[in-house]
Enzyme design. Sequence first.
Site, PDB file in Angstrom:
ATOM      1  N   LYS A 122      -9.444  -7.886  59.835  1.00 40.64           N
ATOM      2  CA  LYS A 122      -9.345  -8.045  58.389  1.00 40.64           C
ATOM      3  C   LYS A 122      -9.038  -9.510  58.115  1.00 40.64           C
ATOM      4  CE  LYS A 122      -5.759  -5.817  56.469  1.00 40.64           C
ATOM      5  NZ  LYS A 122      -4.591  -4.883  56.292  1.00 40.64           N
ATOM      6  N   SER A 197      -5.664  -1.359  52.899  1.00 39.37           N
ATOM      7  CA  SER A 197      -6.339  -2.622  52.745  1.00 39.37           C
ATOM      8  C   SER A 197      -7.303  -2.949  53.880  1.00 39.37           C
ATOM      9  CB  SER A 197      -5.295  -3.739  52.649  1.00 39.37           C
ATOM     10  OG  SER A 197      -4.543  -3.818  53.828  1.00 39.37           O
ATOM     11  N   SER A 221      -2.206   0.912  55.022  1.00 39.50           N
ATOM     12  CA  SER A 221      -3.379   0.027  55.113  1.00 39.50           C
ATOM     13  C   SER A 221      -4.240   0.215  56.354  1.00 39.50           C
ATOM     14  CB  SER A 221      -2.939  -1.432  55.034  1.00 39.50           C
ATOM     15  OG  SER A 221      -2.683  -1.774  53.704  1.00 39.50           O
TER      16      SER A 221
END
Length: 516
Positions: A122, A197, A221
């Site tokens: 990420k 996320s 997340s």
Amino acid sequence: MFRQAFLIFRYYLDLVIDCIFAFFWEGTKQKIPDLDPRHKILTESAVSLAAKIRNKQLKSEDLVRTCIERIKTVNPMLNAVVDERYENALNDARAVDEIIARGVSEDYFKDKPFLGVPFTSKESHGVAGLLNTLGLRARQHTKAPEDAECVRLLRAAGAIPVAVTNVPEVNKWQESRNMVFGQTNNPHHTGRTPGGSSGGEAALMAAVATPIALCSDIGGSTRMPAFFCGLYGLIPTAGHTSFKGSTLRDGKAPTMASISFVSRHLEDLAPLTAVVAADKAKQLTLDKKVNIQDIKFFYTEQSQDIRLSPICGELREAMSKVVKKLSSAASSTDRAPKPYYHSGLDYMFSLWRHGMTKEAEVFSRVLTNNTGTAKAWVEIPKKLLGLSEYTLAAILKLVDDQWMPRTNPKWAEKLTDDLKQDLINTLGDSGVLLFPSAPAPAPYHYSLLLRPYNFAYWGICNALHLPVAQVPLGLSSAGLPLGIQVVAAPRQEGLCLAAAAWLRQLGGCVPPCRLE
Ligand SMILES: *[C@@H]1O[C@H](CO)[C@@H](O)[C@H](O)[C@H]1NC(C)=O
């Protein structure tokens, strides 16, 4: 009485919301391309790929090239990748192949368990030279000057970074959408969110486009995208991984977040977590051999926190199937799973929200790239005029942080401690809690704005600093991934993983496309 009436109302409200959103999003659904037979190697686990590279059965260069080709095939539908280093990754791979061809001692491989295996991360973890925007306009061209600690450790273990993927602003929303790169789509249904996320990572992993997906989790997340995309996820006990260079942190302050991974392959999670836990891996029980007969099972069917939607029928059924299966496998009724409840579970969101007040990172400041403080009263009118740099989700978080009354810290601290102590006493070193993941499978894009608290089944586990495995349980009648969480006492990751392995027989990870 009030609660029952409210829950029934909520149930119908959720149905109406879904009907309205289906109207917009069902027509946009695109099918993820089936796996090209030339890319079949990507179906293998990272552990197996590394072994093949070590044994000269597979060239790292070929694997990295295959991975890049697959990313290019699926990314137009997913919008997951935000920056890449394809050419550099191929160079790194060739260097690995040369070292292996020259011949090295077995010792060389000992500290490099993932030598030659490509990975994605990420983009909130710095990868030197790649964009590190956190989804913020204020950083839209800002690149990471150096690797985050977790990225450095993965590289040191021999893995090769290939690309970085989309996140919500500062990782703080349940969907991976921002004003810089737009929204990432779920490979099982592109009209739905992969979650946040780590949504970009989960979307690529589920689409069989990356062998290693580096994530992090402060309120779901890692586990939320794992659940929405039908993957395994593991968060180790908080405090055992470093956040240096992740979401602009210096890694010094304590946090309830953990660096973590999602994967199609359960067996990859322990060795990958060991890499990012580094010296602290020894304190965890990632390699613990556990006999399923020795695990005591507990289960929670549903929280009574009225902020959350009621759990949908198919997920309740999935949990009851697991409980039934365990009951029939138990050697005696004494060993059958037992229900667990504690009044702390009535306030999952509030306890997580209190936990967040102890974090070093200040959302309203990071939003401005630490040059000022974003304010709800300024951003709301700007948003209405189409002039705000932030998504509605980020502005809602500002409203919650700046306008809503603080959670009573004394009350929250005591209830968190009580719940944690009760769970530790109940689970000990041989128990796990089967816990819901969420009220429903992957929601339509934007619909979570009307259900902002639905992540709290994940968030409460962060507030308690407990290790958790997110476990996929096949697909729903609509073809969306189902799943549950397996929670254990601190440093009992081994129990989570053993239970997850046993649960594989109940559906496991199902890909969104044909693999052959
Ligand atoms: C954001 O802050 C970083 C320092 O953390 C700085 O290097 C970068 O240039 C800033 N970005 C912008 C666009 O101002």
